[in-house]
Design a protein around this motif. Structure first.
Motif, PDB file in Angstrom:
ATOM      1  N   LEU A  30       0.807  -1.215   0.000  1.00 28.08           N
ATOM      2  CA  LEU A  30       0.000   0.000   0.000  1.00 28.08           C
ATOM      3  C   LEU A  30       0.846   1.272   0.000  1.00 28.08           C
ATOM      4  O   LEU A  30       0.454   2.276  -0.606  1.00 28.08           O
ATOM      5  N   ASP A  31       2.004   1.239   0.656  1.00 30.28           N
ATOM      6  CA  ASP A  31       2.885   2.417   0.646  1.00 30.28           C
ATOM      7  C   ASP A  31       3.241   2.830  -0.782  1.00 30.28           C
ATOM      8  O   ASP A  31       3.321   4.016  -1.091  1.00 30.28           O
ATOM      9  N   ALA A  32       3.455   1.857  -1.654  1.00 31.26           N
ATOM     10  CA  ALA A  32       3.828   2.147  -3.039  1.00 31.26           C
ATOM     11  C   ALA A  32       2.694   2.816  -3.796  1.00 31.26           C
ATOM     12  O   ALA A  32       2.929   3.606  -4.711  1.00 31.26           O
ATOM     13  N   LEU A  33       1.464   2.503  -3.433  1.00 28.73           N
ATOM     14  CA  LEU A  33       0.308   3.126  -4.085  1.00 28.73           C
ATOM     15  C   LEU A  33      -0.036   4.476  -3.466  1.00 28.73           C
ATOM     16  O   LEU A  33      -0.576   5.341  -4.145  1.00 28.73           O
ATOM     17  N   TYR A  34       0.270   4.653  -2.202  1.00 27.42           N
ATOM     18  CA  TYR A  34      -0.115   5.869  -1.488  1.00 27.42           C
ATOM     19  C   TYR A  34       0.842   7.038  -1.734  1.00 27.42           C
ATOM     20  O   TYR A  34       0.421   8.166  -1.966  1.00 27.42           O
ATOM     21  N   HIS A  35       2.139   6.774  -1.663  1.00 26.40           N
ATOM     22  CA  HIS A  35       3.141   7.838  -1.727  1.00 26.40           C
ATOM     23  C   HIS A  35       3.526   8.175  -3.158  1.00 26.40           C
ATOM     24  O   HIS A  35       4.140   7.362  -3.850  1.00 26.40           O
ATOM     25  N   GLY A  36       3.199   9.404  -3.570  1.00 26.56           N
ATOM     26  CA  GLY A  36       3.663   9.906  -4.852  1.00 26.56           C
ATOM     27  C   GLY A  36       5.023  10.557  -4.674  1.00 26.56           C
ATOM     28  O   GLY A  36       5.593  10.556  -3.585  1.00 26.56           O
TER      29      GLY A  36
ATOM     30  N   GLY B 175       7.882  13.071  -3.817  1.00 27.59           N
ATOM     31  CA  GLY B 175       7.926  14.065  -2.747  1.00 27.59           C
ATOM     32  C   GLY B 175       7.055  13.680  -1.555  1.00 27.59           C
ATOM     33  O   GLY B 175       6.681  14.533  -0.755  1.00 27.59           O
ATOM     34  N   TRP B 176       6.725  12.409  -1.431  1.00 30.99           N
ATOM     35  CA  TRP B 176       5.900  11.873  -0.339  1.00 30.99           C
ATOM     36  C   TRP B 176       4.475  12.441  -0.343  1.00 30.99           C
ATOM     37  O   TRP B 176       3.761  12.376   0.651  1.00 30.99           O
ATOM     38  N   VAL B 177       4.041  13.003  -1.469  1.00 24.66           N
ATOM     39  CA  VAL B 177       2.687  13.561  -1.574  1.00 24.66           C
ATOM     40  C   VAL B 177       1.719  12.417  -1.828  1.00 24.66           C
ATOM     41  O   VAL B 177       1.941  11.588  -2.719  1.00 24.66           O
ATOM     42  N   PRO B 178       0.621  12.339  -1.057  1.00 22.34           N
ATOM     43  CA  PRO B 178      -0.360  11.272  -1.287  1.00 22.34           C
ATOM     44  C   PRO B 178      -0.925  11.318  -2.713  1.00 22.34           C
ATOM     45  O   PRO B 178      -1.240  12.388  -3.222  1.00 22.34           O
ATOM     46  N   ARG B 179      -1.016  10.157  -3.332  1.00 22.89           N
ATOM     47  CA  ARG B 179      -1.558  10.059  -4.684  1.00 22.89           C
ATOM     48  C   ARG B 179      -3.079  10.108  -4.652  1.00 22.89           C
ATOM     49  O   ARG B 179      -3.704   9.339  -3.925  1.00 22.89           O
ATOM     50  N   PRO B 180      -3.699  10.972  -5.463  1.00 27.59           N
ATOM     51  CA  PRO B 180      -5.163  11.061  -5.489  1.00 27.59           C
ATOM     52  C   PRO B 180      -5.845   9.762  -5.924  1.00 27.59           C
ATOM     53  O   PRO B 180      -6.972   9.490  -5.529  1.00 27.59           O
ATOM     54  N   ALA B 181      -5.174   8.953  -6.723  1.00 25.11           N
ATOM     55  CA  ALA B 181      -5.771   7.717  -7.240  1.00 25.11           C
ATOM     56  C   ALA B 181      -5.623   6.534  -6.284  1.00 25.11           C
ATOM     57  O   ALA B 181      -5.992   5.410  -6.643  1.00 25.11           O
ATOM     58  N   PHE B 182      -5.131   6.771  -5.079  1.00 25.22           N
ATOM     59  CA  PHE B 182      -4.842   5.681  -4.141  1.00 25.22           C
ATOM     60  C   PHE B 182      -6.026   4.735  -3.958  1.00 25.22           C
ATOM     61  O   PHE B 182      -5.933   3.537  -4.194  1.00 25.22           O
ATOM     62  N   ARG B 183      -7.159   5.259  -3.530  1.00 30.71           N
ATOM     63  CA  ARG B 183      -8.321   4.412  -3.247  1.00 30.71           C
ATOM     64  C   ARG B 183      -8.807   3.677  -4.496  1.00 30.71           C
ATOM     65  O   ARG B 183      -9.120   2.493  -4.453  1.00 30.71           O
ATOM     66  N   ALA B 184      -8.855   4.388  -5.617  1.00 28.03           N
ATOM     67  CA  ALA B 184      -9.299   3.765  -6.870  1.00 28.03           C
ATOM     68  C   ALA B 184      -8.344   2.648  -7.290  1.00 28.03           C
ATOM     69  O   ALA B 184      -8.785   1.588  -7.768  1.00 28.03           O
TER      70      ALA B 184
ATOM     71  N   GLY C 113      10.438   7.337  -6.386  1.00 26.29           N
ATOM     72  CA  GLY C 113      11.645   8.143  -6.263  1.00 26.29           C
ATOM     73  C   GLY C 113      11.918   8.704  -4.881  1.00 26.29           C
ATOM     74  O   GLY C 113      12.887   9.442  -4.696  1.00 26.29           O
ATOM     75  N   ASN C 114      11.101   8.403  -3.897  1.00 30.85           N
ATOM     76  CA  ASN C 114      11.295   8.930  -2.548  1.00 30.85           C
ATOM     77  C   ASN C 114      12.417   8.196  -1.831  1.00 30.85           C
ATOM     78  O   ASN C 114      12.665   7.014  -2.095  1.00 30.85           O
ATOM     79  N   ARG C 115      13.060   8.917  -0.908  1.00 30.51           N
ATOM     80  CA  ARG C 115      14.091   8.315  -0.049  1.00 30.51           C
ATOM     81  C   ARG C 115      13.913   8.853   1.360  1.00 30.51           C
ATOM     82  O   ARG C 115      13.496   9.989   1.556  1.00 30.51           O
ATOM     83  N   GLU C 116      14.255   8.017   2.329  1.00 33.10           N
ATOM     84  CA  GLU C 116      14.267   8.490   3.711  1.00 33.10           C
ATOM     85  C   GLU C 116      15.534   9.312   3.913  1.00 33.10           C
ATOM     86  O   GLU C 116      16.581   8.999   3.351  1.00 33.10           O
ATOM     87  N   ARG C 117      15.434  10.350   4.749  1.00 37.01           N
ATOM     88  CA  ARG C 117      16.571  11.232   5.010  1.00 37.01           C
ATOM     89  C   ARG C 117      16.646  11.515   6.508  1.00 37.01           C
ATOM     90  O   ARG C 117      15.639  11.508   7.207  1.00 37.01           O
ATOM     91  N   TRP C 118      17.870  11.787   6.980  1.00 33.41           N
ATOM     92  CA  TRP C 118      18.083  12.066   8.403  1.00 33.41           C
ATOM     93  C   TRP C 118      17.178  13.200   8.880  1.00 33.41           C
ATOM     94  O   TRP C 118      16.616  13.134   9.962  1.00 33.41           O
ATOM     95  N   ARG C 119      17.046  14.252   8.082  1.00 34.28           N
ATOM     96  CA  ARG C 119      16.278  15.425   8.509  1.00 34.28           C
ATOM     97  C   ARG C 119      14.793  15.129   8.707  1.00 34.28           C
ATOM     98  O   ARG C 119      14.086  15.924   9.316  1.00 34.28           O
ATOM     99  N   GLU C 120      14.308  14.001   8.203  1.00 36.84           N
ATOM    100  CA  GLU C 120      12.898  13.645   8.339  1.00 36.84           C
ATOM    101  C   GLU C 120      12.593  12.903   9.640  1.00 36.84           C
ATOM    102  O   GLU C 120      11.428  12.726   9.996  1.00 36.84           O
TER     103      GLU C 120
ATOM    104  N   ALA D 175       6.471  13.717  13.016  1.00 39.89           N
ATOM    105  CA  ALA D 175       5.557  12.823  13.735  1.00 39.89           C
ATOM    106  C   ALA D 175       5.114  11.652  12.863  1.00 39.89           C
ATOM    107  O   ALA D 175       4.777  10.580  13.374  1.00 39.89           O
ATOM    108  N   SER D 176       5.119  11.837  11.559  1.00 37.25           N
ATOM    109  CA  SER D 176       4.672  10.781  10.651  1.00 37.25           C
ATOM    110  C   SER D 176       5.805   9.846  10.214  1.00 37.25           C
ATOM    111  O   SER D 176       5.562   8.905   9.458  1.00 37.25           O
ATOM    112  N   HIS D 177       7.045  10.103  10.687  1.00 37.95           N
ATOM    113  CA  HIS D 177       8.140   9.202  10.323  1.00 37.95           C
ATOM    114  C   HIS D 177       7.847   7.814  10.897  1.00 37.95           C
ATOM    115  O   HIS D 177       7.339   7.692  12.011  1.00 37.95           O
ATOM    116  N   PRO D 178       8.147   6.749  10.149  1.00 41.64           N
ATOM    117  CA  PRO D 178       7.811   5.396  10.612  1.00 41.64           C
ATOM    118  C   PRO D 178       8.313   5.046  12.016  1.00 41.64           C
ATOM    119  O   PRO D 178       7.642   4.294  12.733  1.00 41.64           O
TER     120      PRO D 178
END
Length: 180
Positions: A32-38, A40-49, A111-118, A122-125
């Protein structure tokens, strides 16, 4: 067992388990993470569909806990696997996974990556998993205790050993009689 939902805290090993089960059952794995995260970590509008379309298929393994698709997935799954590992183990796993991803500069979904600054988010895993562990115990504990579970097979795995034993005991995938 052809439509399996794998749930649990962030870092519990849902994706790893789901990949192994999908390989064993010869059905697609959907993270689900692959479908949710666009990008820049922006939620994809088509996620639910997208989830709706993918889970309309006769066989799949989906891992994740997204509220936006929770009821859809529970309704369609024939089996729900809950990774209910101890908080200390989940945190160890998510911290080491995060460190490995950051150091190795692992590219994740879109294309997203985890970074130290993140890390302070509060939403970091790491933080999310710590905060949600008790909530998931309550939520999934109640759902698993409900006698009206729609005939689903409910599997609660509380240790790595239970996970290994359950995977080892999976039945072989049915033969595909259409392939020749």
């Amino acid at each position: 067992m052809r439509r399996v939902l794998v749930v649990g805290a962030s870092g519990a090993g849902k994706s790893t388990l789901a990949r192994n089960v999908a390989e064993s059952l010869k059905v697609p794995h959907v993270e689900l993470d692959a479908l949710y995260h666009g990008p820049g970590w922006v939620p994809r509008p088509a996620f639910r569909a997208d989830v709706d379309e993918i889970t309309g298929a006769p066989g799949w393994i989906v891992d994740g806990n997204y509220a936006a698709v929770r009821e859809l997935l529970w309704a369609r799954a024939d089996t729900v696997v809950w990774l209910d590992l101890p908080r200390w183990l989940v945190e160890w796993q998510v911290v080491t996974r995060t460190a490995r991803r950051i150091v190795c500069r692992t590219t994740l979904w879109n294309g997203n990556r985890e970074r130290w600054r993140e890390l302070p988010r509060a939403s970091h895993p790491i933080r999310w998993g710590w905060r949600k562990h008790g909530e998931y115990r309550t939520r999934y504990g109640a759902r698993f205790a409900d006698p009206l579970n729609g005939g689903k097979e409910l599997v609660r795995l509380r240790s790595r050993r239970e996970v290994r034993r359950w995977v080892a005991a999976l039945p072989p995938a049915p033969l595909d009689r259409t392939a020749r």
